[in-house]
Design a protein around this motif. Structure first.
Motif, PDB file in Angstrom:
ATOM      1  N   ASP B  21      23.494 -22.680 -13.866  1.00 12.22           N
ATOM      2  CA  ASP B  21      23.154 -21.356 -14.371  1.00 12.22           C
ATOM      3  C   ASP B  21      21.801 -21.372 -15.069  1.00 12.22           C
ATOM      4  OD1 ASP B  21      23.885 -18.576 -14.980  1.00 12.22           O
ATOM      5  OD2 ASP B  21      23.875 -19.286 -17.054  1.00 12.22           O
ATOM      6  N   MET B  22      21.585 -22.404 -15.851  1.00 12.10           N
ATOM      7  CA  MET B  22      20.318 -22.502 -16.582  1.00 12.10           C
ATOM      8  C   MET B  22      19.151 -22.662 -15.613  1.00 12.10           C
ATOM      9  SD  MET B  22      20.167 -24.695 -20.087  1.00 12.10           S
ATOM     10  CE  MET B  22      21.803 -25.277 -19.698  1.00 12.10           C
ATOM     11  N   ASN B  23      19.336 -23.520 -14.624  1.00  9.65           N
ATOM     12  CA  ASN B  23      18.281 -23.701 -13.632  1.00  9.65           C
ATOM     13  C   ASN B  23      17.945 -22.412 -12.908  1.00  9.65           C
ATOM     14  OD1 ASN B  23      17.281 -26.260 -13.738  1.00  9.65           O
ATOM     15  ND2 ASN B  23      18.913 -27.128 -12.492  1.00  9.65           N
ATOM     16  N   HIS B  24      18.980 -21.660 -12.601  1.00  7.81           N
ATOM     17  CA  HIS B  24      18.764 -20.385 -11.934  1.00  7.81           C
ATOM     18  C   HIS B  24      17.895 -19.474 -12.784  1.00  7.81           C
ATOM     19  CE1 HIS B  24      20.029 -16.148 -11.148  1.00  7.81           C
ATOM     20  NE2 HIS B  24      19.618 -16.509  -9.958  1.00  7.81           N
ATOM     21  N   THR B  27      14.261 -20.714 -12.901  1.00  7.70           N
ATOM     22  CA  THR B  27      13.546 -20.423 -11.662  1.00  7.70           C
ATOM     23  C   THR B  27      13.033 -18.984 -11.654  1.00  7.70           C
ATOM     24  OG1 THR B  27      14.900 -22.027 -10.476  1.00  7.70           O
ATOM     25  CG2 THR B  27      13.731 -20.402  -9.138  1.00  7.70           C
ATOM     26  N   GLN B  28      13.872 -18.083 -12.131  1.00  9.32           N
ATOM     27  CA  GLN B  28      13.462 -16.681 -12.248  1.00  9.32           C
ATOM     28  C   GLN B  28      12.187 -16.548 -13.077  1.00  9.32           C
ATOM     29  OE1 GLN B  28      15.188 -15.213 -10.135  1.00  9.32           O
ATOM     30  NE2 GLN B  28      16.991 -14.185 -10.962  1.00  9.32           N
ATOM     31  N   LEU B  29      12.112 -17.365 -14.116  1.00  9.71           N
ATOM     32  CA  LEU B  29      10.970 -17.290 -15.030  1.00  9.71           C
ATOM     33  C   LEU B  29       9.776 -18.103 -14.531  1.00  9.71           C
ATOM     34  CD1 LEU B  29      12.922 -17.726 -18.404  1.00  9.71           C
ATOM     35  CD2 LEU B  29      11.927 -15.596 -17.519  1.00  9.71           C
ATOM     36  N   GLY B  30       9.926 -18.785 -13.403  1.00 12.41           N
ATOM     37  CA  GLY B  30       8.831 -19.591 -12.871  1.00 12.41           C
ATOM     38  C   GLY B  30       8.719 -20.950 -13.535  1.00 12.41           C
ATOM     39  N   LEU B  31       9.860 -21.470 -14.019  1.00  9.08           N
ATOM     40  CA  LEU B  31       9.846 -22.746 -14.731  1.00  9.08           C
ATOM     41  C   LEU B  31      10.827 -23.745 -14.121  1.00  9.08           C
ATOM     42  CD1 LEU B  31       9.869 -21.447 -18.417  1.00  9.08           C
ATOM     43  CD2 LEU B  31       8.025 -22.727 -17.329  1.00  9.08           C
ATOM     44  N   THR B  32      10.623 -25.009 -14.444  1.00 12.65           N
ATOM     45  CA  THR B  32      11.608 -26.046 -14.167  1.00 12.65           C
ATOM     46  C   THR B  32      12.183 -26.486 -15.510  1.00 12.65           C
ATOM     47  OG1 THR B  32      10.014 -27.829 -14.428  1.00 12.65           O
ATOM     48  CG2 THR B  32      10.225 -26.882 -12.230  1.00 12.65           C
ATOM     49  N   GLN B  33      13.214 -27.298 -15.475  1.00 11.05           N
ATOM     50  CA  GLN B  33      13.820 -27.759 -16.726  1.00 11.05           C
ATOM     51  C   GLN B  33      12.815 -28.524 -17.582  1.00 11.05           C
ATOM     52  OE1 GLN B  33      17.447 -29.966 -16.051  1.00 11.05           O
ATOM     53  NE2 GLN B  33      18.689 -28.111 -16.247  1.00 11.05           N
ATOM     54  N   SER B  34      12.079 -29.431 -16.952  1.00 10.13           N
ATOM     55  CA  SER B  34      11.143 -30.250 -17.730  1.00 10.13           C
ATOM     56  C   SER B  34      10.059 -29.394 -18.357  1.00 10.13           C
ATOM     57  CB  SER B  34      10.514 -31.304 -16.835  1.00 10.13           C
ATOM     58  OG  SER B  34      11.513 -32.121 -16.282  1.00 10.13           O
ATOM     59  N   ARG B  35       9.527 -28.462 -17.579  1.00 14.97           N
ATOM     60  CA  ARG B  35       8.469 -27.602 -18.113  1.00 14.97           C
ATOM     61  C   ARG B  35       9.019 -26.693 -19.198  1.00 14.97           C
ATOM     62  NH1 ARG B  35       5.660 -25.955 -12.292  1.00 14.97           N
ATOM     63  NH2 ARG B  35       5.533 -28.112 -11.556  1.00 14.97           N
ATOM     64  N   ALA B  36      10.250 -26.209 -19.015  1.00 12.37           N
ATOM     65  CA  ALA B  36      10.869 -25.366 -20.029  1.00 12.37           C
ATOM     66  C   ALA B  36      11.069 -26.139 -21.328  1.00 12.37           C
ATOM     67  CB  ALA B  36      12.214 -24.840 -19.523  1.00 12.37           C
ATOM     68  N   HIS B  37      11.379 -27.412 -21.187  1.00  9.80           N
ATOM     69  CA  HIS B  37      11.564 -28.247 -22.372  1.00  9.80           C
ATOM     70  C   HIS B  37      10.265 -28.304 -23.182  1.00  9.80           C
ATOM     71  CE1 HIS B  37      13.614 -32.171 -23.971  1.00  9.80           C
ATOM     72  NE2 HIS B  37      13.160 -31.421 -24.929  1.00  9.80           N
ATOM     73  N   VAL B  38       9.144 -28.477 -22.484  1.00 14.62           N
ATOM     74  CA  VAL B  38       7.837 -28.482 -23.152  1.00 14.62           C
ATOM     75  C   VAL B  38       7.586 -27.137 -23.825  1.00 14.62           C
ATOM     76  CG1 VAL B  38       5.339 -28.651 -22.811  1.00 14.62           C
ATOM     77  CG2 VAL B  38       6.875 -30.189 -21.570  1.00 14.62           C
ATOM     78  N   LEU B  39       7.851 -26.066 -23.095  1.00 13.55           N
ATOM     79  CA  LEU B  39       7.641 -24.718 -23.632  1.00 13.55           C
ATOM     80  C   LEU B  39       8.458 -24.502 -24.899  1.00 13.55           C
ATOM     81  CD1 LEU B  39       5.816 -22.717 -22.117  1.00 13.55           C
ATOM     82  CD2 LEU B  39       7.863 -21.445 -21.478  1.00 13.55           C
ATOM     83  N   TRP B  40       9.685 -24.963 -24.835  1.00 15.54           N
ATOM     84  CA  TRP B  40      10.617 -24.824 -25.951  1.00 15.54           C
ATOM     85  C   TRP B  40      10.088 -25.511 -27.208  1.00 15.54           C
ATOM     86  CZ3 TRP B  40      14.331 -21.483 -26.234  1.00 15.54           C
ATOM     87  CH2 TRP B  40      15.348 -21.625 -27.165  1.00 15.54           C
ATOM     88  N   GLU B  41       9.601 -26.724 -27.042  1.00 13.50           N
ATOM     89  CA  GLU B  41       9.046 -27.458 -28.188  1.00 13.50           C
ATOM     90  C   GLU B  41       7.836 -26.726 -28.759  1.00 13.50           C
ATOM     91  OE1 GLU B  41      10.356 -29.865 -29.773  1.00 13.50           O
ATOM     92  OE2 GLU B  41      11.958 -30.307 -28.347  1.00 13.50           O
ATOM     93  N   LEU B  42       6.977 -26.248 -27.876  1.00 17.91           N
ATOM     94  CA  LEU B  42       5.785 -25.532 -28.335  1.00 17.91           C
ATOM     95  C   LEU B  42       6.178 -24.267 -29.088  1.00 17.91           C
ATOM     96  CD1 LEU B  42       3.512 -25.926 -25.191  1.00 17.91           C
ATOM     97  CD2 LEU B  42       3.225 -27.052 -27.413  1.00 17.91           C
ATOM     98  N   HIS B  43       7.227 -23.619 -28.595  1.00 16.20           N
ATOM     99  CA  HIS B  43       7.699 -22.392 -29.219  1.00 16.20           C
ATOM    100  C   HIS B  43       8.161 -22.665 -30.650  1.00 16.20           C
ATOM    101  CE1 HIS B  43       9.033 -18.301 -29.249  1.00 16.20           C
ATOM    102  NE2 HIS B  43      10.302 -18.592 -29.345  1.00 16.20           N
TER     103      HIS B  43
END
Lengths: 147, 147
Positions: B21-24, B27-43
DNA sequence: TATTGTTATACTCTATAACTATA
DNA sequence: TATAGTTATAGAGTATAACAATA
């Protein structure tokens, strides 16, 4: 509404820890998650064509070729000719593959025991009931949002 | 002993479904899990050097270079010069990156709500208490087995 | 001399598309 | 004509090691 978030975050954290623990165990056995998945299916289904493996694991035929290549190279499986269809191969566990799958099974049971032993019966029941509810909820949600 | 296994398997299944579900969503947002992890930390941290990102995410410096390259290419972050250390760069969210991180936050809360709403209070409490126990058990086990 | 980030190289998992051998 | 599996090619994530610029 936000009282839920703590529980949800715990759940996610549990998933992460569980995953790390599983990966650690697989590395010990000389496997990756994907290869272990193939091994697991073979353990439950017996000798299987790559086509069927690709379908049940839901990856491309190309990917199964690669995973089986790796499992052959590391001695977990062999490719046997299919008795009636000369296009197909039957991926078959070696003795080492069988022993490894058995070890995975034991570790799986052991982990379940360690996790839940020491949890009082009433609490265990509540937990399981809660889990069921959550799974049903989530699957509905996923089904509703993914098509 | 084996009464535990059903609950354990439910837990694993939940982790899998949750992950899909999370991956889905990503993907909608144009991200992968690893990239989202980076985004999350920056946030959560604000502008951050790649060195720090590599440490908190626990991947190699090389890997962070690649992930940040990808996030720059897709417009989520920019590389800014570090004000005092000319070796370092500060990875910084773009407006799009910030909006996306906010959206992830909202979806996270929404999912928690959907999952647990409709679960009676008593059951919810049991579930959460069970989760806590399980996490403690498992972390002990992992710590004991990994060194 | 130590640290930050990049380039070089390699391995794993994943996909699509073209192709071979067989049904 | 359709199916099983391989080769070709590509992209994502991961790692180590060598190297540049800077501290």
């Amino acid at each position: 509404m936000s009282e839920y978030e703590g529980a949800f975050d715990r759940m996610l954290k549990l998933a992460v820890v569980l995953n790390e623990d599983m990966n650690h165990g697989l590395t010990q056995l000389g496997l990756t998650q994907s290869r272990a998945h193939v091994l697991w299916e073979l353990h439950h289904k017996g000798p299987t064509t790559q086509r069927v493996l690709a379908d049940v694991i839901r990856v491309s035929a190309r990917n199964i070729t690669g995973l089986v290549d790796a499992l052959v190279a590391t001695g977990f499986v062999t490719r046997q000719p299919h008795p009636t269809d000369r296009r197909a191969v039957l991926v078959t566990l070696t003795e080492h593959g069988t022993k490894t799958a058995d070890a995975m099974d034991r570790e799986h049971q052991e982990l379940a025991r360690v996790l839940f032993s020491g949890m009082p019966a009433v609490q265990f029941d509540c937990f399981v009931e809660g889990l069921d509810k959550v799974l049903v909820e989530l699957q509905d949600r996923v089904v509703a949002s993914i098509p």
